[in-house]
Scaffold this motif. Structure first.
Motif, mmCIF file in Angstrom:
data_model
loop_
_atom_site.group_PDB
_atom_site.id
_atom_site.type_symbol
_atom_site.label_atom_id
_atom_site.label_comp_id
_atom_site.label_asym_id
_atom_site.label_seq_id
_atom_site.Cartn_x
_atom_site.Cartn_y
_atom_site.Cartn_z
ATOM 1 N N GLU A 19 14.387 -1.438 -2.600
ATOM 2 C CA GLU A 19 14.132 -1.361 -4.049
ATOM 3 C C GLU A 19 12.617 -1.378 -4.326
ATOM 4 O O GLU A 19 12.118 -0.603 -5.135
ATOM 5 C CB GLU A 19 14.810 -2.577 -4.700
ATOM 6 N N GLN A 20 11.904 -2.258 -3.622
ATOM 7 C CA GLN A 20 10.450 -2.334 -3.804
ATOM 8 C C GLN A 20 9.776 -1.043 -3.316
ATOM 9 O O GLN A 20 8.846 -0.553 -3.950
ATOM 10 C CB GLN A 20 9.870 -3.536 -3.051
ATOM 11 N N MET A 21 10.263 -0.496 -2.212
ATOM 12 C CA MET A 21 9.657 0.723 -1.668
ATOM 13 C C MET A 21 9.892 1.919 -2.586
ATOM 14 O O MET A 21 9.079 2.842 -2.624
ATOM 15 C CB MET A 21 10.207 1.032 -0.265
ATOM 16 N N GLU A 22 10.988 1.893 -3.322
ATOM 17 C CA GLU A 22 11.278 3.010 -4.229
ATOM 18 C C GLU A 22 10.318 3.047 -5.418
ATOM 19 O O GLU A 22 10.210 4.052 -6.106
ATOM 20 C CB GLU A 22 12.740 2.938 -4.696
ATOM 21 N N THR B 56 0.858 -1.187 0.000
ATOM 22 C CA THR B 56 0.000 0.000 0.000
ATOM 23 C C THR B 56 0.901 1.246 0.000
ATOM 24 O O THR B 56 2.123 1.121 0.081
ATOM 25 C CB THR B 56 -0.869 0.050 1.278
ATOM 26 N N LYS B 57 0.284 2.428 0.013
ATOM 27 C CA LYS B 57 1.095 3.659 0.009
ATOM 28 C C LYS B 57 1.932 3.790 1.294
ATOM 29 O O LYS B 57 2.987 4.411 1.311
ATOM 30 C CB LYS B 57 0.228 4.896 -0.240
ATOM 31 N N ASP B 58 1.433 3.153 2.381
ATOM 32 C CA ASP B 58 2.211 3.131 3.627
ATOM 33 C C ASP B 58 2.932 1.793 3.800
ATOM 34 O O ASP B 58 3.201 1.365 4.914
ATOM 35 C CB ASP B 58 1.298 3.362 4.831
ATOM 36 N N VAL B 59 3.169 1.131 2.702
ATOM 37 C CA VAL B 59 3.806 -0.189 2.636
ATOM 38 C C VAL B 59 2.823 -1.281 3.050
ATOM 39 O O VAL B 59 2.507 -2.168 2.269
ATOM 40 C CB VAL B 59 5.136 -0.279 3.423
#
Lengths: 272, 272
Positions: free
Chosen positions: B267-270, B228-231
């Motif tokens: 990398e995924q969060m970026e 999600t937008k907050d992970v």
């Protein structure tokens, strides 16, 4: 313990009473609180007073776990006391555990090997590989939740699954588990009307029936629909026995309550 | 811990790694076995080595319970160490408990009050009144099993229930529980293809995702469908970190494995 031995004890004592050891520091008699281990002292007195009238004891693990390490010590002492003095009693860890394979094996070791219980209650949601590690232990029994006695049982357990219902699906799939002959099932007394259908799926399995008394279930109904030729029932009472008195006479009052239930059970067994 | 604080830690560390403390005496380095409390010494070394790269620790309670009272002592010491030295870490009791109301309250006290965990995993089978006692604790989180990573997940969890499936029904009914905002869910990484549908039911809830690595799930897929937008994810690794080496270098090898996973997570969060 082998199932045959449990059946023989039930027939000898004319009782299928299980005493639930939901031992609560807030409810036990005040004079016990100055003992070093009040929970154990309470359990010991209850066990000595009731053992002639019941065939099983079921410590509710949450009540011990809530006290941390002292609680686990009380549980260990209770189990040692039972297994040393009354090895003919069937012991049930009411733990409602269940996890993936290697983790379930750990729980099985905790209760079957470290604490020497004869059986444990298990939640079915994670399926075959969460249950079979418990079933792998010889002379031990796995008591699977089927239809529980609480109101939330209707949230999921009675949901329609195909032409069936979830709790029936639990019963059906479990009969194909490896060592399924070591399975028993939890069926709440408050759901006695479901027992006839349950008996079409598991005609001979032992059922552990909580919810008599405090939770409102009827012994007569449970027996009418659930009893087999070998009885096939363990009916639990906890609060109704443990806390019938919270004075110094608590053990003798507990004994009277156990006798009352045992006599009702004898009456039901005579109908067999 | 409040959810906002967990999210802030995830963003600060660019990591949503949870280290599973499935500590097994048969697998830890031999030189630790001569310590007074080998399990705690192992956990302490793993925690010190990995804490900069993860946001959560998840002791698997069965591994401690299996050793009886010494195991509970190791767990208590591990939790004291974590809460004293790294209070910013989110702690998960992977306990898979659940029982009728007053009993669930006891389990909640055991893990939230006696052991000071931030959260606990819970089995959903017994329904609302088995879950709500956990949800009643402020700043604590209840992580409900939805779709687990083991093969037995297909026994019941994916069964058709009306037009839906059991695990979706679990998600749906739980969103109506009192204090449902304190719910998180277990969704196995091996079931990543289900995540898109799960996100239609619980778009913002945190998901605890086991099964990366040893059990075969892919981090990239989990993130594609579940982030999600907050992970909104805590991805667990246990064996892949803990037992990457069983020599004297175990902690530094564990650190390297944690860093590898953290970099993949960054990398995924970026992509957000």
């Amino acid at each position: 313990m082998e199932t045959a031995q449990l059946i023989s004890e039930i027939k000898r004592k004319k009782s299928f009473l299980c005493v639930g050891l939901d031992t609560d520091m807030d409810k036990i008699p005040a004079h016990l609180l100055k003992e070093e281990d009040p929970i154990f002292e309470f359990n010991k007195a209850i066990i000595d007073a009731t053992q002639a009238h019941c065939v099983a004891y079921k410590p509710n693990i949450a009540f011990y776990e809530a006290y941390g390490i002292p609680g686990w010590k009380s549980l260990q002492r209770t189990m040692d006391y039972l297994n040393t003095n009354y090895p003919e009693q069937f012991t049930i860890a009411d733990a409602k555990r269940g996890d993936i394979g290697n983790t379930s094996t750990r729980y099985a070791k905790a209760f079957f090997e470290t604490l020497h219980f004869d059986s444990i209650t298990i939640a079915p949601y994670m399926g075959r590989d969460s249950v079979e590690p418990f079933l792998a232990f010889e002379d031990k029994h796995t008591i699977l939740l089927a239809l529980t006695s609480n109101p939330g049982a209707f949230d999921l357990q009675t949901k329609s699954v195909g032409n069936s219902q979830l709790y029936k699906e639990v019963l059906k799939v479990s009969t194909n588990y490896k060592n399924a002959e070591r399975l028993m099932y939890v069926v709440g007394a408050t759901k006695a009307e479901y027992l006839a259908e349950i008996r079409t799926i598991v005609p001979n399995s032992f059922l552990l029936v909580p919810g008599i008394g405090a939770q409102g279930g009827s012994l007569e109904e449970v027996c009418r629909f659930g009893m087999t030729k070998d009885v096939g029932l363990l009916v639990n009472s906890s609060r109704g026995i443990l806390y019938a008195s919270n004075e110094r006479d608590f053990a003798s009052v507990a004994k009277q309550k156990a006798i009352e239930l045992q006599l009702q059970m004898k009456e039901q067994m005579e109908k067999l």
